[in-house]
Design an enzyme around this catalytic site. Sequence first.
Site, short mmCIF file in Angstrom:
data_model
loop_
_atom_site.label_atom_id
_atom_site.label_comp_id
_atom_site.label_asym_id
_atom_site.label_seq_id
_atom_site.Cartn_x
_atom_site.Cartn_y
_atom_site.Cartn_z
N GLY A 18 114.65 4.74 61.27
CA GLY A 18 113.47 3.95 60.81
C GLY A 18 112.57 3.57 62.16
N ILE A 19 112.05 2.38 61.97
CA ILE A 19 111.04 2.00 62.93
C ILE A 19 111.61 1.83 64.32
CG2 ILE A 19 109.74 -0.14 63.55
CD1 ILE A 19 109.23 -0.53 60.66
N ASP A 38 122.22 0.07 68.12
CA ASP A 38 122.27 -0.29 66.63
C ASP A 38 123.71 -1.06 66.40
OD1 ASP A 38 120.35 0.88 64.13
OD2 ASP A 38 122.26 0.30 63.42
N VAL A 65 123.07 -7.53 66.87
CA VAL A 65 122.32 -8.47 67.86
C VAL A 65 122.40 -10.20 67.36
CG1 VAL A 65 120.43 -6.78 67.72
CG2 VAL A 65 120.45 -8.36 65.86
N TYR A 155 113.30 -13.88 54.50
CA TYR A 155 112.61 -12.60 55.30
C TYR A 155 111.44 -13.52 55.83
CZ TYR A 155 110.23 -8.52 56.58
OH TYR A 155 109.74 -7.46 57.28
N LYS A 159 110.63 -14.16 60.01
CA LYS A 159 109.70 -13.27 60.79
C LYS A 159 108.49 -14.46 61.31
CE LYS A 159 111.00 -9.34 60.39
NZ LYS A 159 111.72 -8.32 61.46
N THR A 190 110.76 4.01 55.52
CA THR A 190 111.97 4.06 56.31
C THR A 190 113.13 4.28 55.56
OG1 THR A 190 112.40 1.78 56.29
CG2 THR A 190 110.87 2.77 58.19
N1 LIG Z 1 109.75 -0.65 56.77
C1 LIG Z 1 108.79 -1.41 56.39
O1 LIG Z 1 107.86 -1.32 55.64
C2 LIG Z 1 108.74 -2.65 57.50
C3 LIG Z 1 107.39 -3.55 57.32
C4 LIG Z 1 107.25 -4.74 58.26
C5 LIG Z 1 108.33 -4.91 59.08
N2 LIG Z 1 109.36 -4.01 58.95
C6 LIG Z 1 110.58 -4.50 60.17
O2 LIG Z 1 110.84 -3.33 60.91
C7 LIG Z 1 112.20 -3.35 61.28
C8 LIG Z 1 112.99 -2.11 61.09
O3 LIG Z 1 112.78 -2.03 59.65
P1 LIG Z 1 113.07 -0.53 59.01
O4 LIG Z 1 112.38 -0.46 57.86
O5 LIG Z 1 113.20 0.57 60.19
O6 LIG Z 1 114.56 -0.73 58.41
P2 LIG Z 1 115.88 0.07 58.49
O7 LIG Z 1 116.93 -0.64 57.50
O8 LIG Z 1 115.64 1.71 57.76
O9 LIG Z 1 116.44 0.22 59.95
C9 LIG Z 1 116.86 -1.00 60.49
C10 LIG Z 1 118.01 -0.31 61.42
O10 LIG Z 1 118.39 -1.85 62.33
C11 LIG Z 1 119.89 -1.95 62.31
N3 LIG Z 1 120.43 -3.11 62.20
C12 LIG Z 1 120.25 -4.04 60.89
N4 LIG Z 1 120.94 -5.21 61.37
C13 LIG Z 1 121.40 -5.01 62.33
C14 LIG Z 1 122.08 -5.91 63.23
N5 LIG Z 1 122.37 -7.22 62.70
N6 LIG Z 1 122.51 -5.52 64.48
C15 LIG Z 1 122.06 -4.50 65.17
N7 LIG Z 1 121.32 -3.46 64.32
C16 LIG Z 1 121.11 -3.97 63.01
C17 LIG Z 1 120.39 -1.03 61.15
O11 LIG Z 1 121.52 -0.32 61.13
C18 LIG Z 1 118.99 0.05 60.86
O12 LIG Z 1 119.51 1.15 61.76
C19 LIG Z 1 112.67 -4.77 60.69
O13 LIG Z 1 112.73 -5.65 61.65
C20 LIG Z 1 111.96 -5.06 59.57
O14 LIG Z 1 111.81 -6.28 59.27
C21 LIG Z 1 109.79 -3.22 58.16
#
Ligand SMILES: NC(=O)c1ccc[n+]([C@@H]2O[C@H](COP(=O)([O-])OP(=O)(O)OC[C@H]3O[C@@H](n4cnc5c(N)ncnc54)[C@H](O)[C@@H]3O)[C@@H](O)[C@H]2O)c1
Length: 272
Positions: A18-19, A38, A65, A155, A159, A190
């Site tokens: 993802g991000i 991760d 984390v 959430y 944030k 993602t």
């Molecule tokens: N996807 C969206 O639309 C969106 C929008 C706004 C903000 N975000 C933020 O972006 C960030 C990434 O989101 P994403 O959509 O890529 O999510 P995702 O679930 O696709 O990926 C998240 C990654 O973080 C890892 N992770 C989760 N908890 C963890 C922990 N406790 N310790 C270490 N690693 C951990 C997971 O294993 C995964 O690889 C997040 O902080 C999310 O809140 C996402």
Amino acid sequence: MSEPFKRPVALVTGAGQGIGQGIARALAKAGHRVVLTDRNAETALASAAVLADGGAETLGLHLEVSDSQAWERVRAEVEACFGGLDLLVNSAGISPRGTVETTDEALWELTLAVNLKGPWLGIKTFLPLLRASRGGVVNIGTTRATRPMPGLFSYITSKAGLLGLTQQVAVEYIDAGITCNMVAPGWVDTPGERVLQAKHGRPDFPNGVRNLTTSDEIGDAVVFFTTPAGRKVTGQILYIDSGMHVADDAGMIYLPHESRTRYHDPEVALRS
Ligand SMILES: NC(=O)c1ccc[n+]([C@@H]2O[C@H](COP(=O)([O-])OP(=O)(O)OC[C@H]3O[C@@H](n4cnc5c(N)ncnc54)[C@H](O)[C@@H]3O)[C@@H](O)[C@H]2O)c1
């Protein structure tokens, strides 16, 4: 003889997919040596290997984390491998649903531990190295931190707290030359978001949604904070959301047959 040029070192949490993975990719492309961490060690290592195959210098590490001892172990490995750190990117996060009433204590504690305590532990652990490099921190927030919607209680609270943390760190370390900013994505396709949307009423996500942001675009925004102009910015929130923050759905995110988006319908947000 002058010292040989050393590429800056960046560490990204949640970089297995993802991000976080997009941020790691963008930083590698911009010339950083990248530590991909991760809680899923397998995806961290696999993502690091893909970037290494493309010519980047990478290190893949397991990191939960919310665990301070795990952060200490990671710092030791980063110091041993790269000798310092220039940029810490806190991207790992979870996005659970729930209202004030339906959120239980366990969910509250988990969300705050991952989304808020995690970034604090990371910053605290790496401060000595960031002081030495006069480096930077980028926290990944959300447009929703400052434009809440029903059904995302823990959430959004986490944030919004992360935004406060970002500004507090910026103020406390101005004299140390350390910058701290937040990149706030709108809606990004993602793996995690697909799972969430399938659970909450959009099994075909991202079909029909216009103007999604990509993980690589979030990565490019993070890279901005490493440029000379970006190094002059601290305590700020940079929205990468196609206008969602300024105009809510900005008339851009809807399925063709709908007059308004279901994403912003609290009934859908609450359905589990
Ligand atoms: N996807 C969206 O639309 C969106 C929008 C706004 C903000 N975000 C933020 O972006 C960030 C990434 O989101 P994403 O959509 O890529 O999510 P995702 O679930 O696709 O990926 C998240 C990654 O973080 C890892 N992770 C989760 N908890 C963890 C922990 N406790 N310790 C270490 N690693 C951990 C997971 O294993 C995964 O690889 C997040 O902080 C999310 O809140 C996402």
